[in-house]
Scaffold this motif. Structure first.
Motif, PDB file in Angstrom:
ATOM      1  N   SER A  79       0.836  -1.203   0.000  1.00 12.14           N
ATOM      2  CA  SER A  79       0.000   0.000   0.000  1.00 12.14           C
ATOM      3  C   SER A  79       0.870   1.253   0.000  1.00 12.14           C
ATOM      4  CB  SER A  79      -0.934   0.004   1.218  1.00 12.14           C
ATOM      5  OG  SER A  79      -0.187  -0.078   2.413  1.00 12.14           O
ATOM      6  N   SER A  80       2.105   1.094   0.418  1.00 13.86           N
ATOM      7  CA  SER A  80       3.066   2.215   0.389  1.00 13.86           C
ATOM      8  C   SER A  80       4.453   1.607   0.296  1.00 13.86           C
ATOM      9  CB  SER A  80       2.932   3.085   1.634  1.00 13.86           C
ATOM     10  OG  SER A  80       3.833   4.163   1.571  1.00 13.86           O
TER      11      SER A  80
ATOM     12  N   TYR B 212      11.007   7.902  -0.852  1.00 15.57           N
ATOM     13  CA  TYR B 212      10.326   9.182  -0.596  1.00 15.57           C
ATOM     14  C   TYR B 212       8.857   9.106  -1.003  1.00 15.57           C
ATOM     15  CZ  TYR B 212      14.733  11.481   0.473  1.00 15.57           C
ATOM     16  OH  TYR B 212      15.926  11.855   1.069  1.00 15.57           O
ATOM     17  N   ARG B 213       8.014   9.741  -0.189  1.00 16.44           N
ATOM     18  CA  ARG B 213       6.578   9.793  -0.427  1.00 16.44           C
ATOM     19  C   ARG B 213       6.018  11.044   0.263  1.00 16.44           C
ATOM     20  NH1 ARG B 213       3.645   5.661   3.913  1.00 16.44           N
ATOM     21  NH2 ARG B 213       4.458   6.712   5.760  1.00 16.44           N
ATOM     22  N   ILE B 214       4.735  11.313   0.085  1.00 15.31           N
ATOM     23  CA  ILE B 214       4.066  12.402   0.802  1.00 15.31           C
ATOM     24  C   ILE B 214       3.561  11.847   2.128  1.00 15.31           C
ATOM     25  CG2 ILE B 214       2.188  14.070   0.752  1.00 15.31           C
ATOM     26  CD1 ILE B 214       4.433  14.598  -1.249  1.00 15.31           C
TER      27      ILE B 214
ATOM     28  N   ASP C 124       4.531  -0.738   3.512  1.00 18.94           N
ATOM     29  CA  ASP C 124       3.281  -0.948   4.238  1.00 18.94           C
ATOM     30  C   ASP C 124       2.414  -1.963   3.504  1.00 18.94           C
ATOM     31  OD1 ASP C 124       4.041   0.915   6.091  1.00 18.94           O
ATOM     32  OD2 ASP C 124       2.921   2.578   5.172  1.00 18.94           O
ATOM     33  N   PHE C 125       1.793  -2.840   4.289  1.00 18.61           N
ATOM     34  CA  PHE C 125       0.832  -3.804   3.751  1.00 18.61           C
ATOM     35  C   PHE C 125      -0.524  -3.508   4.382  1.00 18.61           C
ATOM     36  CE2 PHE C 125       4.961  -6.002   3.863  1.00 18.61           C
ATOM     37  CZ  PHE C 125       5.088  -6.383   2.535  1.00 18.61           C
TER      38      PHE C 125
ATOM     39  N   LEU D  91       0.428  -3.233   8.218  1.00 19.06           N
ATOM     40  CA  LEU D  91       1.726  -3.638   8.774  1.00 19.06           C
ATOM     41  C   LEU D  91       2.814  -2.797   8.141  1.00 19.06           C
ATOM     42  CD1 LEU D  91       3.767  -5.462  10.312  1.00 19.06           C
ATOM     43  CD2 LEU D  91       3.711  -6.985   8.308  1.00 19.06           C
ATOM     44  N   HIS D  92       3.587  -2.134   8.977  1.00 17.11           N
ATOM     45  CA  HIS D  92       4.784  -1.436   8.504  1.00 17.11           C
ATOM     46  C   HIS D  92       5.960  -2.393   8.713  1.00 17.11           C
ATOM     47  CE1 HIS D  92       7.672   1.821   7.791  1.00 17.11           C
ATOM     48  NE2 HIS D  92       8.347   1.313   8.825  1.00 17.11           N
TER      49      HIS D  92
END
Length: 305
Positions: free
Chosen positions: A187-188, A192-194, A208-209, A284-285
Motif C-alpha cells: 500500500s506504500s 520518498y513519499r508524501i 506498508d501492507f 503492517l509497517h
C-alpha cells in the motif's frame, strides 16, 4: 717331515718325506671336495626341494636361506590377496561417491567440466580370455596410492558441495525473504513519499501492507526477538535479529505474541495486524535494517520467488 712305514711283509722300514708342496696339494684336494659337496647339495635343494617329503632330508638339502625366502614369499602372497580384497572395497566406495557427487552436481545446477564429479572416458572392445597374471606388490601399492588420492579428491569436492548447500539453506532461513503477511502488494513502498500526517515529502523507511486488523504477522526469517514493546511512533513493535547486524521490524501491531529474547522460526506468527502508533488505519509497517541503516525490503522479499 719324514713318515716311517713299518710292515711285517717288508724286510726293512721305508720312510716318506713330505714337503710343503705336498701339504699344499693335500689341503687343496680337501677344499675342492668340500666345494663340490656344497654345490651338489645346493643343486639338489633347488631341483628337488619341493618334492622331498622327508623332513630330515629336507633339512639337510634345502638351503636355510632359500627356505626363509620361500616363507616370506608365501606370507607376501597371502597379504597381497587380503589387500586386493580391500582394493575392491575401496573401488566400490569410489563408485558410490561418484554417484552421490553426480546427484549433488545436478541438484546444484553446476555443469562445468571442472566441477564434474564422475567423468569416466568410454571404454569397450571384444572380450578376450587372457592368462591370469598375479599383480606385483609394487604395482598394487601404486594403484592403492592412486585410488587413495582419488578418494580424497572426491571427498573434498563433495565436502565443498555439501558446504554450498548448507550455506544456501542457512541463508534462506536467516534472510528475511518471505512475506510477513498474506498479501502480494504494497500500500506504500520504500523511499520518498508524501507523509499522510504532515503532507510534506518524507522518506519512508519500509513498506506498508494494508490488510485487515487481526491478520497474522509472520517472522520473515528466523532469529532472536530483540524488541517487543510499545513505541511512540510505531505502536506495538517487534524487532528480530537475524545475525550479522541484520534486523527486521514489524510495526503498528494490535497484539504482540512474542517476548524479548525469544527465538522464533521462519514463518512463525509473532503478532496481529493493527493500527497502533502513528497510523491512519490497519496495516503492517515492515522494515529491514542492516547495521541500523534501512534497506529496501522488496530486494529481500523477492528472494522468496
Amino acid at each position: 717331515m719324514n713318515i716311517i712305514l713299518i710292515s711285517n711283509k717288508l724286510a726293512r722300514t721305508k720312510s716318506l718325506t713330505l714337503t710343503g708342496t705336498h701339504f699344499l696339494l693335500i689341503i687343496s684336494v680337501f677344499f675342492i671336495i668340500i666345494v663340490l659337496s656344497s654345490l651338489g647339495l645346493n643343486y639338489l635343494s633347488l631341483r628337488y626341494a619341493d618334492g622331498i617329503k622327508s623332513p630330515l632330508l629336507r633339512t639337510l638339502l634345502v638351503n636355510p636361506q632359500e627356505e626363509r625366502h620361500r616363507k616370506i614369499q608365501l606370507h607376501l602372497h597371502n597379504n597381497l590377496n587380503v589387500m586386493a580384497i580391500k582394493l575392491g572395497q575401496m573401488q566400490a566406495q569410489l563408485l558410490r561417491l561418484d554417484a552421490l557427487g553426480e546427484r549433488l552436481t545436478e541438484s546444484s545446477g553446476i555443469q562445468s567440466q571442472e566441477s564434474s564429479i564422475n567423468h569416466v572416458p568410454g571404454q569397450g572392445g571384444g572380450h578376450a580370455v587372457l592368462p591370469t597374471e598375479e599383480i606385483t606388490f609394487s604395482e598394487f601399492n601404486r594403484k592403492l596410492q592412486a585410488l587413495s588420492y582419488a578418494l580424497d579428491e572426491r571427498a573434498d569436492r563433495l565436502g565443498a558441495l555439501d558446504s554450498l548447500f548448507r550455506y544456501g539453506r542457512l541463508a534462506e532461513r536467516v534472510l528475511p525473504s518471505i512475506m510477513p503477511v498474506d498479501t502480494k502488494w504494497y500500500s506504500s513502498g520504500y523511499g520518498y513519499r508524501i507523509d499522510p500526517f504532515s503532507g510534506k515529502r518524507a522518506f519512508h523507511k519500509g513498506v506498508d501492507f494494508a490488510v485487515k486488523a487481526g491478520t497474522p504477522i509472520r517472522a520473515s526469517a528466523g532469529g532472536v526477538v530483540v524488541y517487543s514493546d510499545r513505541h511512540p511512533e510505531y505502536g506495538n513493535m517487534i524487532e528480530i535479529d537475524h545475525g550479522d547486524e541484520l534486523i527486521s521490524r514489524y510495526a503498528h501491531a494490535s497484539k504482540r505474541l512474542v517476548k524479548l529474547g525469544q527465538v522464533v522460526l521462519r514463518g512463525q506468527i509473532i503478532a496481529k495486524v493493527g493500527s497502533t502508533g502513528r497510523s491512519t488505519g490497519p496495516h503492517l509497517h515492515f522494515e529491514i535494517r542492516y547495521k541500523d541503516v534501512p534497506q529496501n525490503p522488496s530486494r529481500f522479499l523477492k528472494m522468496s520467488g
